[in-house]
Design a protein around this motif. Structure first.
Motif, PDB file in Angstrom:
ATOM      1  N   TYR A   1       0.847  -1.204   0.000  1.00 62.90           N
ATOM      2  CA  TYR A   1       0.000   0.000   0.000  1.00 62.90           C
ATOM      3  C   TYR A   1       0.880   1.251   0.000  1.00 62.90           C
ATOM      4  O   TYR A   1       0.647   2.204  -0.732  1.00 62.90           O
ATOM      5  CB  TYR A   1      -0.920  -0.010   1.227  1.00 62.90           C
ATOM      6  N   THR A   2       1.932   1.235   0.818  1.00 63.54           N
ATOM      7  CA  THR A   2       2.819   2.390   0.896  1.00 63.54           C
ATOM      8  C   THR A   2       3.615   2.578  -0.400  1.00 63.54           C
ATOM      9  O   THR A   2       3.718   3.689  -0.909  1.00 63.54           O
ATOM     10  CB  THR A   2       3.779   2.243   2.105  1.00 63.54           C
ATOM     11  N   MET A   3       4.151   1.496  -0.934  1.00 64.48           N
ATOM     12  CA  MET A   3       5.004   1.628  -2.119  1.00 64.48           C
ATOM     13  C   MET A   3       4.197   1.836  -3.400  1.00 64.48           C
ATOM     14  O   MET A   3       4.553   2.655  -4.231  1.00 64.48           O
ATOM     15  CB  MET A   3       5.907   0.399  -2.282  1.00 64.48           C
ATOM     16  N   GLU A   4       3.144   1.054  -3.570  1.00 67.55           N
ATOM     17  CA  GLU A   4       2.395   1.138  -4.830  1.00 67.55           C
ATOM     18  C   GLU A   4       1.106   1.935  -4.676  1.00 67.55           C
ATOM     19  O   GLU A   4       0.722   2.686  -5.561  1.00 67.55           O
ATOM     20  CB  GLU A   4       2.042  -0.269  -5.330  1.00 67.55           C
ATOM     21  N   GLY A   5       0.408   1.687  -3.570  1.00 68.46           N
ATOM     22  CA  GLY A   5      -0.868   2.354  -3.345  1.00 68.46           C
ATOM     23  C   GLY A   5      -2.004   1.531  -3.885  1.00 68.46           C
ATOM     24  O   GLY A   5      -1.842   0.347  -4.196  1.00 68.46           O
ATOM     25  N   GLU A   6      -3.115   2.166  -3.996  1.00 72.06           N
ATOM     26  CA  GLU A   6      -4.327   1.457  -4.376  1.00 72.06           C
ATOM     27  C   GLU A   6      -5.160   2.373  -5.239  1.00 72.06           C
ATOM     28  O   GLU A   6      -5.205   3.566  -5.021  1.00 72.06           O
ATOM     29  CB  GLU A   6      -5.125   1.151  -3.110  1.00 72.06           C
ATOM     30  N   CYS A   7      -5.844   1.800  -6.199  1.00 71.49           N
ATOM     31  CA  CYS A   7      -6.743   2.617  -7.022  1.00 71.49           C
ATOM     32  C   CYS A   7      -8.104   1.954  -7.023  1.00 71.49           C
ATOM     33  O   CYS A   7      -8.622   1.581  -8.068  1.00 71.49           O
ATOM     34  CB  CYS A   7      -6.215   2.758  -8.441  1.00 71.49           C
TER      35      CYS A   7
ATOM     36  N   LEU B   1      -2.656  12.356  -9.671  1.00 74.55           N
ATOM     37  CA  LEU B   1      -2.703  10.992  -9.152  1.00 74.55           C
ATOM     38  C   LEU B   1      -3.862  10.867  -8.166  1.00 74.55           C
ATOM     39  O   LEU B   1      -4.195  11.834  -7.470  1.00 74.55           O
ATOM     40  CB  LEU B   1      -1.399  10.675  -8.433  1.00 74.55           C
ATOM     41  N   PRO B   2      -4.469   9.659  -8.058  1.00 72.45           N
ATOM     42  CA  PRO B   2      -5.508   9.477  -7.045  1.00 72.45           C
ATOM     43  C   PRO B   2      -4.891   9.551  -5.651  1.00 72.45           C
ATOM     44  O   PRO B   2      -3.690   9.291  -5.482  1.00 72.45           O
ATOM     45  CB  PRO B   2      -6.047   8.071  -7.334  1.00 72.45           C
ATOM     46  N   PRO B   3      -5.675   9.905  -4.628  1.00 76.38           N
ATOM     47  CA  PRO B   3      -5.122  10.081  -3.270  1.00 76.38           C
ATOM     48  C   PRO B   3      -4.458   8.821  -2.723  1.00 76.38           C
ATOM     49  O   PRO B   3      -3.550   8.905  -1.906  1.00 76.38           O
ATOM     50  CB  PRO B   3      -6.343  10.434  -2.415  1.00 76.38           C
ATOM     51  N   GLU B   4      -4.893   7.638  -3.201  1.00 74.43           N
ATOM     52  CA  GLU B   4      -4.328   6.382  -2.685  1.00 74.43           C
ATOM     53  C   GLU B   4      -3.023   6.005  -3.374  1.00 74.43           C
ATOM     54  O   GLU B   4      -2.427   4.986  -3.038  1.00 74.43           O
ATOM     55  CB  GLU B   4      -5.305   5.214  -2.844  1.00 74.43           C
ATOM     56  N   ALA B   5      -2.575   6.800  -4.359  1.00 68.30           N
ATOM     57  CA  ALA B   5      -1.327   6.450  -5.061  1.00 68.30           C
ATOM     58  C   ALA B   5      -0.165   6.464  -4.071  1.00 68.30           C
ATOM     59  O   ALA B   5      -0.064   7.348  -3.228  1.00 68.30           O
ATOM     60  CB  ALA B   5      -1.071   7.440  -6.193  1.00 68.30           C
TER      61      ALA B   5
END
Ligand code: ADP
Ligand code: MG
Length: 314
Positions: free
Chosen positions: A103-109, A120-124
């Motif tokens: 989650y920290t390195m890649e994030g989530e969309c 970028l989306p906030p979860e990036a």
């Protein structure tokens, strides 16, 4: 003397994720609390009359409400600037499985598929944000540049290229055995992975001549779950896996301690992970370890071991 003057620059951050839906449903007791101002993480719990109460201080602490953007702006922007100035830097995510390394390195969309207007989306996570920072900076500088990307997996001390096109017929024949790539010294103090695909993301022709050329490298590392480190005598079948992961994580810890404590011998050669990163750990480089933990009681033991490991790297 500042860390920088000593020539070692290792920053250790701690991020505690929010409770998951499952943990909330089960009213999981909270054992970790974060004080971002004091840069402190406290772990407290009473089990069968035994009282645990420990406090750890880190370079930065991000509690469950910290957003991806907060962590990026406070911790990663200066590192990417350093890379753009021509230095090699490394960012690791270290922690138990399920605590938010990916989650920290890649994030989530989840909701937003890609951002609007190039945002970028906030979860990036760190990776898309770093790519954006790199290109935004290079484009604004009106300089000529070339950017290369490699993407590899290191598993059981074997390297596989995640950018290599898959030869489906061969994959079927060889029972999905992945092609392993050898690691070789490059004769300049670094190493290279022979046969690794390099994807040129975009490029401009660089003129020959007297121009100042800066060349930096950014390593973004999503480490194996740290629970492997405490489970070296694993069950059959997983024994080798845990042993090799253990070796990489333990060696990484020793290399970082040796750099921080200025020991003469830095055991880079003891694992492939540290051989791969040798030219980006120590010397005029910046290293950032993002240790991730869960707030819940059922992770207590692993949380303490992550905090101890990360704290030793300071
Ligand atoms: P790991 O890579 O360490 O195994 P993940 O990144 O897959 O862990 O995270 C596990 C779960 O927790 C995922 O569903 C992820 O979305 C969620 N999660 C982790 N960290 C956060 C966070 N800081 N905020 C919100 N959700 C998070
Ligand atoms: Mg993961």
């Amino acid at each position: 003397m500042s860390v920088k003057e000593k020539g070692v620059n290792v920053q250790v951050l701690l991020r505690c994720r929010p409770f998951s839906d499952d943990e909330l449903r089960n009213n999981a007791p909270q054992v970790v609390s974060c004080n971002e101002y004091q840069r402190e993480v406290s772990v407290s719990q009473n089990i069968a009359g035994k009282h645990i109460d420990r406090v750890f201080v880190f370079d930065k602490v991000f509690g469950p409400n910290a957003q991806q953007k907060d962590l990026y702006e406070q911790a990663v922007v200066p590192i990417v600037n350093e890379v753009l100035e021509g230095f090699n830097c490394t960012i690791f995510a270290y922690g138990q499985t399920g605590t938010g390394k990916t989650y920290t390195m890649e994030g989530e969309c989840k909701r937003s598929k890609g951002g609007l207007n190039g945002e970028l989306p906030p979860e990036a996570g760190v990776i898309p944000r770093a790519v954006k920072q790199i290109f935004d900076t290079l484009e604004s500088q009106n300089a000529e540049y070339s950017v290369k990307v490699t993407f590899l997996e290191l598993y059981n001390e074997e390297i596989t290229d995640l950018l290599a096109p898959e030869d489906l017929s061969r994959v079927a024949q060889e029972d999905k055995q992945k092609k392993q790539l050898p690691l070789m010294e490059d004769g300049k103090g670094g190493v290279l992975v022979r046969g690794l695909e390099e994807e040129i993301v975009t490029s401009a022709t660089t003129h020959e001549g007297e121009e100042l050329i800066k060349c930096g490298k950014l390593n973004l590392v999503d480490l194996a779950g740290s629970e492997n480190i405490s489970r070296s005598g694993a069950r059959e079948g997983r024994a080798r896996e845990a042993g090799e992961i253990n070796k990489s994580l333990l060696t990484l810890g020793r290399v970082i301690s040796a750099l921080v404590e200025h020991l003469g011998h830095v055991p880079y050669r003891d694992s492939k992970l540290t051989r791969l990163l040798r030219d980006s750990l120590g010397g005029r480089t910046k290293t950032c370890i993002i240790a991730t933990v869960s707030p819940a009681v059922h992770c207590l033991e692993e949380t303490l071991s992550t905090l101890d490991y990360a704290h030793r790297a300071k």
